[in-house]
Design a protein around this motif. Structure first.
Motif, short mmCIF file in Angstrom:
data_model
loop_
_atom_site.label_atom_id
_atom_site.label_comp_id
_atom_site.label_asym_id
_atom_site.label_seq_id
_atom_site.Cartn_x
_atom_site.Cartn_y
_atom_site.Cartn_z
N PRO A 14 1.14 -0.78 0.10
CA PRO A 14 0.07 0.17 -0.08
C PRO A 14 0.85 1.40 0.25
O PRO A 14 2.25 1.02 0.90
N GLU A 87 -3.39 1.02 -3.31
CA GLU A 87 -4.73 1.41 -1.92
C GLU A 87 -5.45 -0.16 -2.19
O GLU A 87 -5.18 -0.97 -3.57
N PRO A 88 -5.78 -0.90 -0.68
CA PRO A 88 -5.31 -2.66 -1.38
C PRO A 88 -7.03 -3.13 -2.27
O PRO A 88 -7.32 -4.03 -3.04
#
Length: 124
Positions: A14, A87-88
């Motif tokens: 991330p 981001e995930p």
């Protein structure tokens, strides 16, 4: 044989960055708009971004605005997607496509050529 080949996917933490490439062969990318789509696990494929012929118009889905940047190099018959601050939720298979951006968006019915996809995984 006309085809698109993506590369540049992988595993990133991330906050990290990746650049995806989309190389066309068998046709001239210059004459097409280019789009990037992604499909997260268990979800439908969604359009992420679109760039017009000549690169004068780019458009992004709200979730990636200010983090992703599309570009193209028609001399190399290649398009790019620079992804920052990953981001995930950005995890998924990313597909490039050549076709028509309509009102700033490329949807499946306006795609002439699809790539095979490249996996992007954002995880610590």
């Amino acid at each position: 044989q006309s085809q698109l080949v993506e590369s540049g996917g992988g595993l990133v933490q991330p906050g990290g960055s990746l650049t995806l490439s989309c190389a066309a062969s068998g046709f001239t990318m210059e004459y097409y708009d280019i789009g990037w789509f992604r499909q997260a696990p268990g979800k439908e494929r969604e359009g992420v971004s679109c760039i017009g012929r000549g690169g004068g118009m780019t458009n992004y889905v709200d979730s990636v605005k200010d983090r992703f940047t599309m570009s193209r190099d028609d001399a190399k018959n290649t398009g790019y997607l620079q992804m920052n601050s990953l981001e995930p939720d950005d995890t998924g298979v990313y597909y490039c496509a050549a076709g028509l951006c309509y009102r700033g968006t490329m949807t499946s019915e306006f795609v002439d050529f699809w790539g095979q996809g490249t996996q992007v995984t954002v995880s610590s």
